[in-house]
Write an enzyme that holds these catalytic residues in place. Structure first.
Site, mmCIF file in Angstrom:
data_model
loop_
_atom_site.group_PDB
_atom_site.id
_atom_site.type_symbol
_atom_site.label_atom_id
_atom_site.label_comp_id
_atom_site.label_asym_id
_atom_site.label_seq_id
_atom_site.Cartn_x
_atom_site.Cartn_y
_atom_site.Cartn_z
ATOM 1 N N ASP A 7 -6.443 -4.129 -5.516
ATOM 2 C CA ASP A 7 -6.410 -2.716 -4.997
ATOM 3 C C ASP A 7 -4.868 -2.376 -5.602
ATOM 4 O OD1 ASP A 7 -7.655 -4.562 -3.667
ATOM 5 O OD2 ASP A 7 -7.875 -3.251 -1.734
ATOM 6 N N ASP A 54 0.760 -1.320 0.100
ATOM 7 C CA ASP A 54 -0.112 -0.004 0.061
ATOM 8 C C ASP A 54 0.839 1.251 0.110
ATOM 9 O OD1 ASP A 54 -2.688 -0.870 -0.170
ATOM 10 O OD2 ASP A 54 -2.476 -1.518 1.853
HETATM 11 N N1 GLY Z 1 -7.483 -1.678 0.057
HETATM 12 C C1 GLY Z 1 -8.152 -2.213 1.131
HETATM 13 C C2 GLY Z 1 -9.668 -1.637 1.042
HETATM 14 O O1 GLY Z 1 -10.214 -1.120 -0.024
HETATM 15 O O2 GLY Z 1 -10.469 -1.845 2.116
#
Ligand code: GLY
Length: 349
Positions: free
Chosen positions: A152, A92
């Site tokens: 994601d 992330d």
């Molecule tokens: N990237 C984690 C979420 O969207 O919860």
């Protein structure tokens, strides 16, 4: 849908965030609220950058220096985090460092913030797995239970494109493009619904199977994941202008739009289209951003703009927090992880 309405909603969100700055002094909101109030946490989760990024956006629009000063204060915690490797063994890095430190550099010329973001980009690049050609989402590199990518991550690749532009080190771009191609080859099903995560065989890197973490089932389409697909493909398109991306984007977007309930605010998984299950308004908000970005990049026909505006209008009318509402968030009725029992019908992200 008119400009005034959007402006009014933006200003209301700005007022809410401003009146709650004190709630988060010296810290950050948790990823989801509890009873409509975000707890204050340290810079330890994947959503910290969203908060700082909102402050930069409000500063950019309003020139109110309180937003700039507060965002500026946050920067040292982002630097400290990557230097001390505080919860950075995951993908992330883009979510955390693009809206905070890259934005600081672009808006204010802060070169320290640029160096911080480059360290985060290097960390993200280091998670690339040659066997399988993907960026490992979670866990320590090589963790046998975590040999997988997630949808994601498409949103984290722009940090690598930016690092390439800044350093001219082509390996950032190579890793991003390799991951993009692998991700799209395994995550998109024939009907353009999407897997949330996808495992690979650690011995030879061959694709193994799809699995969900936050969705209803391995074979359903978690709404926010599908929305990350819409936004993520649009953000990657300027770096990989292929017709195949256009086809994939249209399929993924059309699937999302076709599985929305009447008021256009997604349920938490696209498996649900009516009934009492909680909504995930954040998924619809992300889809709006993705469609508008796709229009900007000419990745899709202009007609999609009206579809985005229709969702946005419903979010403004029925989901945007009003200054008199209880809570300290800006978009009501989101769901973080329904089956995980986290952030159900709360503010989130
Ligand atoms: N990237 C984690 C979420 O969207 O919860």
């Amino acid at each position: 849908m008119n400009r005034e309405k959007v402006k009014h909603a933006f200003t209301a969100a700005q007022e809410i965030v401003k009146s709650h700055l004190k709630d988060f002094k010296g810290g950050f909101p948790a990823p989801a609220s509890e009873n409509q109030f975000y707890p204050k946490i340290e810079n330890i989760d994947w959503t910290a950058g969203f908060y700082t990024g909102m402050l930069w956006m409000f500063y950019e629009e309003s020139k109110d220096t309180i937003f700039r000063e507060t965002a500026q204060e946050h920067l040292k915690s982002f630097d400290n985090r990557i230097n001390k490797r505080i919860w950075v063994d995951h993908h992330d890095m883009g979510f955390i460092y693009s809206p905070s430190c890259v934005a600081a550099y672009k808006l204010t010329g802060n070169t320290k913030a640029k160096e911080t973001a480059l360290k985060a980009a290097s960390n993200l690049r280091s998670r690339f797995q040659e066997k399988g050609q993907f960026i490992q989402a979670w866990g320590m590199i090589g963790d046998t239970n975590e040999y997988r990518l997630i949808i994601d991550c498409l949103l984290n690749l722009p940090l690598l494109y930016w690092a390439f532009e800044e350093t001219k080190d082509i390996s950032y771009q190579e890793v991003a493009l390799a991951h993009l191609k692998t991700a799209l080859s395994v995550l998109i099903r024939d009907d353009f619904s999407t897997y949330h995560t996808y495992y690979f065989n650690q011995k030879d890197g061959s694709p193994a199977y799809g699995a969900t973490k936050q969705g209803y089932s391995d074979e359903s389409a978690w709404s926010r994941g599908q929305a990350w697909g819409i936004y993520g493909i649009a953000l990657n398109y300027p770096h990989y202008r292929k017709d195949s991306l256009k086809t994939t984007w249209k399929g993924v977007t059309d699937y999302f739009l076709a599985h929305l309930p009447k008021d256009l605010a997604a349920y938490w998984d696209l498996y649900f289209m009516e009934g009492d299950e909680p909504r995930d308004s954040s998924a619809s908000a992300i889809a709006v951003c993705g469609i508008l970005e796709a229009c900007r990049q000419k990745l899709c026909p202009e007609s999609y703009r009206q579809k985005a505006y229709a969702i946005l209008e419903s979010l403004i009318d029925h989901y945007a927090a009003k200054t008199e509402d209880v809570g300290n968030g800006v978009l009501k009725h989101s769901t973080y992880g329904r089956l995980l029992g986290e952030g159900i019908d709360e503010y989130c992200l």
